[in-house]
Enzyme design. Structure first.
Site, mmCIF file in Angstrom:
data_model
loop_
_atom_site.group_PDB
_atom_site.id
_atom_site.type_symbol
_atom_site.label_atom_id
_atom_site.label_comp_id
_atom_site.label_asym_id
_atom_site.label_seq_id
_atom_site.Cartn_x
_atom_site.Cartn_y
_atom_site.Cartn_z
ATOM 1 N N LYS A 83 64.058 24.269 10.773
ATOM 2 C CA LYS A 83 62.959 25.037 11.358
ATOM 3 C C LYS A 83 62.973 25.089 12.889
ATOM 4 C CE LYS A 83 61.276 26.653 8.538
ATOM 5 N NZ LYS A 83 61.937 27.630 7.633
ATOM 6 N N SER A 84 64.173 25.008 13.453
ATOM 7 C CA SER A 84 64.278 24.972 14.914
ATOM 8 C C SER A 84 64.872 26.241 15.507
ATOM 9 C CB SER A 84 65.139 23.764 15.324
ATOM 10 O OG SER A 84 64.578 22.579 14.824
ATOM 11 N N TRP A 95 67.706 32.452 13.855
ATOM 12 C CA TRP A 95 67.638 33.256 15.090
ATOM 13 C C TRP A 95 68.971 33.136 15.851
ATOM 14 C CZ3 TRP A 95 63.767 32.007 19.677
ATOM 15 C CH2 TRP A 95 63.781 33.069 20.580
ATOM 16 N N HIS A 100 72.176 21.663 8.872
ATOM 17 C CA HIS A 100 71.155 20.726 9.379
ATOM 18 C C HIS A 100 71.625 19.281 9.214
ATOM 19 C CE1 HIS A 100 68.521 24.186 9.232
ATOM 20 N NE2 HIS A 100 68.481 24.221 7.928
ATOM 21 N N ARG A 106 63.996 21.981 18.834
ATOM 22 C CA ARG A 106 62.668 22.595 18.994
ATOM 23 C C ARG A 106 61.653 21.470 19.094
ATOM 24 N NH1 ARG A 106 59.656 26.735 14.668
ATOM 25 N NH2 ARG A 106 58.182 27.600 16.189
ATOM 26 N N SER A 123 56.102 24.230 11.115
ATOM 27 C CA SER A 123 56.955 25.230 10.484
ATOM 28 C C SER A 123 57.589 24.658 9.199
ATOM 29 C CB SER A 123 58.040 25.655 11.480
ATOM 30 O OG SER A 123 58.895 26.601 10.918
ATOM 31 N N TYR A 131 64.738 25.985 21.391
ATOM 32 C CA TYR A 131 63.975 27.138 20.894
ATOM 33 C C TYR A 131 63.060 27.661 22.002
ATOM 34 C CZ TYR A 131 60.633 29.648 17.881
ATOM 35 O OH TYR A 131 59.827 30.599 17.305
HETATM 36 S S1 PPS Z 1 65.502 27.054 8.507
HETATM 37 O O1 PPS Z 1 64.844 27.341 7.205
HETATM 38 O O2 PPS Z 1 65.488 25.603 8.776
HETATM 39 O O3 PPS Z 1 66.840 27.589 8.585
HETATM 40 O O4 PPS Z 1 64.559 27.761 9.583
HETATM 41 P P1 PPS Z 1 64.992 28.138 11.075
HETATM 42 O O5 PPS Z 1 65.667 29.450 11.070
HETATM 43 O O6 PPS Z 1 65.685 27.002 11.722
HETATM 44 O O7 PPS Z 1 63.596 28.254 11.817
HETATM 45 C C1 PPS Z 1 62.568 29.113 11.386
HETATM 46 C C2 PPS Z 1 61.603 29.238 12.559
HETATM 47 O O8 PPS Z 1 62.220 30.038 13.588
HETATM 48 C C3 PPS Z 1 61.367 31.149 13.870
HETATM 49 N N1 PPS Z 1 62.175 32.321 14.284
HETATM 50 C C4 PPS Z 1 62.021 32.982 15.429
HETATM 51 N N2 PPS Z 1 61.211 32.773 16.471
HETATM 52 C C5 PPS Z 1 61.298 33.655 17.507
HETATM 53 N N3 PPS Z 1 62.130 34.716 17.541
HETATM 54 C C6 PPS Z 1 62.954 34.965 16.522
HETATM 55 N N4 PPS Z 1 63.776 36.026 16.554
HETATM 56 C C7 PPS Z 1 62.934 34.067 15.406
HETATM 57 N N5 PPS Z 1 63.603 34.005 14.253
HETATM 58 C C8 PPS Z 1 63.128 32.924 13.594
HETATM 59 C C9 PPS Z 1 60.652 31.384 12.545
HETATM 60 O O9 PPS Z 1 59.536 32.192 12.710
HETATM 61 C C10 PPS Z 1 60.327 29.953 12.153
HETATM 62 O O10 PPS Z 1 59.291 29.385 12.952
HETATM 63 P P2 PPS Z 1 57.726 29.423 12.564
HETATM 64 O O11 PPS Z 1 57.053 28.551 13.585
HETATM 65 O O12 PPS Z 1 57.598 28.890 11.173
HETATM 66 O O13 PPS Z 1 57.304 30.846 12.688
#
Ligand code: PPS
Length: 303
Positions: free
Chosen positions: A48-49, A53, A103, A125, A133, A188
């Site tokens: 979730k970091s 993205w 991870h 993050r 998250s 992040y």
């Molecule tokens: S996972 O399931 O562990 O692979 O999730 P991960 O991709 O690491 O993290 C998900 C969080 O990243 C946020 N996110 C973004 N934030 C800003 N901009 C962009 N483009 C973006 N893409 C993914 C996503 O919303 C999750 O955070 P939260 O706080 O839950 O919204």
């Protein structure tokens, strides 16, 4: 009649470490031996970091921001450690770099990475937003009953035997490698503050020299709203990924799958009580004592 919630799926304990149930017993040993290619890029994070993205940005960089090519490049697939997906990556074409996410803790990352092969982008993050998250995601997946209520999840998250590891252990250990030539340590919050600057930094890191227009395209392709429309849907169809071990733990394929939730910094303030925040800070201060990682962790930003 009221719908009964799906049963909890449990965890998988291997050598004392708690994994989600999608992990196979031989993963830690086998992933360590994974054959790394010189042009491999590993996106490594605590869950979730910003894994997806950063992966999307890198795939865009490799494809020069051309969305058609990104589409051809294919789906991210799951993190390497789930369903032994890394075994499938062995057969990926050699004409383009593999962009892979994981991870796993540092002692399970492929050994060859520490001999300088391939490149690692680590994204950290702040641990409060990560917790919120993670909780939203994990409670939907119904892994363990203890994660269903926020206060129970938070207590588990602060313990060393948290599923997927402790935020502190994972981040502090990867941070020690930040100066290695083939490592790049991003955050992040840094990406939120300067999305374009981070895209440029990533281009340099993987030695791709793109035009300013291409960089702008990539920034636009990877905004939260553009990624949300691309990534919100059902769980990935594991059948498309070929012959993976049959683990049913991923759950109901019709369950809504939404990695993109809010995408902001500071959402923890809407979730933590004052008392939870005070306890968190106490533990945070103790665990982070003496590490310069503290200077990189931002719990809020002006953006
Ligand atoms: S996972 O399931 O562990 O692979 O999730 P991960 O991709 O690491 O993290 C998900 C969080 O990243 C946020 N996110 C973004 N934030 C800003 N901009 C962009 N483009 C973006 N893409 C993914 C996503 O919303 C999750 O955070 P939260 O706080 O839950 O919204």
């Amino acid at each position: 009649m009221e719908d009964k919630p799906a049963p909890f799926k449990g965890d998988k304990v291997i050598n004392g470490f708690r994994w989600p149930p999608m992990v196979c017993d031989d993963m830690p040993e086998e992933l360590r031996k994974f054959k790394v290619r010189d042009d491999d890029v590993f996106i490594v994070t605590y869950p979730k970091s910003g894994t997806n993205w950063t992966t999307e940005i890198l795939k865009n960089i490799v494809c020069g921001g051309d969305l058609e090519k990104v589409k051809e490049y294919g789906d991210h697939g799951p993190p390497l450690e789930y369903f032994n997906f890394f075994k499938k990556c062995d057969s990926f074409p050699t004409d383009k770099p593999r962009v892979m996410m994981t991870h796993v803790p540092v002692d399970i990352l492929p050994k060859e990475v520490f001999e300088g092969k391939g490149k690692v982008v680590y994204v950290g993050r702040n641990p409060k937003d990560t917790a919120v998250s993670f909780w939203h995601f994990i409670k939907e997946r119904r892994f363990l009953e203890e994660y269903e209520k926020w206060e129970n999840f938070l207590a588990a998250y602060l313990k060393p035997d948290m599923m997927c590891g402790s935020w502190f252990d994972i981040n502090l250990k990867y941070y020690e490698h930040r100066d290695a030539k083939n490592f790049l340590f991003l955050t992040y919050e840094g990406m939120k503050l300067d999305h374009k600057g981070c895209v440029i930094q990533l281009c340099d890191f993987v030695s791709r020299h793109l035009t300013n227009e291409q960089v702008d395209l990539i920034v636009n392709n990877t905004t939260f709203s553009n990624m949300k429309s691309k990534f919100t849907g059902k769980l990935p169809d594991m059948k498309q990924l070929g012959n993976l071990p049959k683990l049913t733990a991923m759950g109901d394929p019709n369950q809504k799958f939404s990695i993109m939730r809010k995408g902001v910094v500071g959402d923890w303030k809407t979730q933590f009580t004052v008392a939870q925040n005070e306890l968190f800070d106490e533990i945070y201060n103790e665990k982070m004592k003496g590490s310069s990682l503290r200077r990189r962790v931002l719990f809020e930003i002006d953006a």
